[in-house]
Design an enzyme around this catalytic site. Structure first.
Site, PDB file in Angstrom:
ATOM      1  N   ASP A  41      -1.935  -1.386   6.407  1.00 45.22           N
ATOM      2  CA  ASP A  41      -0.612  -0.938   6.878  1.00 45.22           C
ATOM      3  C   ASP A  41      -0.425   0.581   6.765  1.00 45.22           C
ATOM      4  O   ASP A  41       0.619   1.052   6.306  1.00 45.22           O
ATOM      5  CB  ASP A  41       0.509  -1.644   6.111  1.00 45.22           C
ATOM      6  CG  ASP A  41       0.567  -3.138   6.368  1.00 45.22           C
ATOM      7  OD1 ASP A  41      -0.296  -3.643   7.105  1.00 45.22           O
ATOM      8  OD2 ASP A  41       1.460  -3.793   5.837  1.00 45.22           O
ATOM      9  N   ASP A  97      -4.344  -4.176   9.818  1.00 50.67           N
ATOM     10  CA  ASP A  97      -3.064  -3.903  10.489  1.00 50.67           C
ATOM     11  C   ASP A  97      -2.652  -2.441  10.332  1.00 50.67           C
ATOM     12  O   ASP A  97      -1.493  -2.138  10.055  1.00 50.67           O
ATOM     13  CB  ASP A  97      -1.969  -4.811   9.919  1.00 50.67           C
ATOM     14  CG  ASP A  97      -2.327  -6.288   9.979  1.00 50.67           C
ATOM     15  OD1 ASP A  97      -3.243  -6.657  10.728  1.00 50.67           O
ATOM     16  OD2 ASP A  97      -1.688  -7.084   9.261  1.00 50.67           O
TER      17      ASP A  97
END
Length: 378
Positions: A193, A214
């Site tokens: 992230d 991600d």
């Protein structure tokens, strides 16, 4: 080697030579001298006072000195150093300019599962090293890092997991209130992230974003031009990671748009082990319970991007979410808006699972169309 592959290699070699030449020439120009024709700095962040300009010992103090309702850029020079502080940009028109792209570093090390000073976990929405909640934020020539030890935590977890694992560690978050955010020649460094582009319009030019899981995600409208998306190695993981993970609202035309970007990898990452991305339905609280947002219909597109062999031939993965009835469901790639066009390099594959934009749709992805009326001063 095929003619297409040879042409790709020549194209990338020329591009790397050009970028190296530009970087070498820029390295010889000090920010203060280069700014001679630009507006003066309103503040400097430095260890020792600088004559003729207000000098602050931290970036946070310099940001706090800016007008609360500013109407013009408040320019802050960030000198070389690792500035360990958790920043919230809540004033408009803050412009941060680094003295050195690799040596002027804004860093913090909070992960989602770690505790805040009040004893509660930071969570994904709170752990970012830099959180932007105001419009017209601009960053040039520095690095933003989340220095949480992700790999060390895989081997020996340091806290109780929350959500999937608690190891989400955001470097930069564009939160509610952010709009017209511009990043040029910036390094964003993290693992899981790294970049949470969740609000407003943003433009990233000549940036390098590194991470594993991600590492470019969110519901905002973000355009990436000539950036490097670098996948980092995760020991012991078959699926090494996912690049773009949009949670775009169905009513929003654009999500994560990558133009002429380069998808690279750490040397240890095997071929075919990283997905182009997956569509995310974040859990939200509604009147009838908490479940994956049914209005999230992720949009991501790769346009004329070069991809190394770590990119999976099938391209995209499914992603789990909790349905309204509490069941665990998978959001399949074909149910979202995940596309590419003119992909190049050893990671570019023709596959029914990798949907292509047709030529008639390309005009929809000009900078003016994507940024919807915002014309950045570049």
């Amino acid at each position: 080697m095929s003619d297409d592959r040879r042409n790709d290699d020549v194209w990338m070699q020329r591009r790397r030579l050009l970028q190296a030449s530009l970087a070498a020439s820029m390295a010889t120009i000090s920010p203060l001298r280069a700014a001679a024709t630009a507006p003066p700095f309103d503040a400097v962040v430095a260890r020792t006072p600088r004559p003729g300009v207000r000098t602050f010992a931290s970036v946070g103090e310099a940001v706090a000195a800016a007008p609360v309702d500013g109407r013009s850029p408040f320019r802050i020079l960030v000198t070389r150093g690792r500035w360990h502080e958790k920043l919230v940009i809540d004033r408009p028109w803050i412009h941060l300019v680094g003295e050195d792209r690799s040596a002027s570093v804004l860093t913090f090390d909070a992960a989602a599962g770690m505790k805040r000073p009040d004893g509660e976990p930071w969570g994904t929405w709170g752990c970012a090293s830099v959180i932007v909640r105001a419009p017209d934020f601009r960053v040039q020539r520095l690095a933003i890092e989340n220095a949480f030890d992700y790999v060390g935590n895989l081997a020996a977890p340091k806290f109780e997991p929350i959500g999937p694992n608690g190891a989400q560690a955001v470097a930069l978050m564009l939160d509610a209130g952010a709009d017209r955010s511009l990043f040029e020649d910036v390094d964003l460094i993290g693992h899981q992230d790294t970049l949470f582009a969740d609000a407003g319009r943003s433009l990233f030019r000549n940036c390098r974003i590194s991470g594993s899981v991600d590492f470019v995600f969110g519901g905002g409208n973000a355009l990436f031009e000539d950036c490097e998306l670098h996948s980092r190695f995760r020991p012991g993981k078959d699926r090494q990671g996912y690049v773009a993970v949009p949670s775009t609202k169905a009513s929003q035309a654009y999500g994560l748009t990558f133009l002429r970007c380069r998808l690279s990898r750490d040397a240890q990452i095997p071929d075919g082990s990283v997905a182009l991305g997956r569509a995310w339905r974040p859990g939200r609280t509604f009147a009838d319970g908490k479940y994956g947002d049914p209005d999230a219909l992720g949009a991501a597109v790769y346009l004329s991007c070069w991809m190394d062999a770590h990119i999976d031939a099938k391209g995209w993965d499914a992603m789990g979410y909790t349905a309204r009835d509490g069941q665990r469901m998978m959001l399949e790639p074909e149910l979202a808006r995940l596309f590419e066009h003119d992909s190049r390099g050893p990671g570019a594959h023709e596959s029914p699972a990798r949907r292509q934009l047709d030529a008639g749709q390309l005009s929809l992805y000009s900078r003016d169309r994507v940024l919807s009326g915002w014309h950045p001063d570049l």
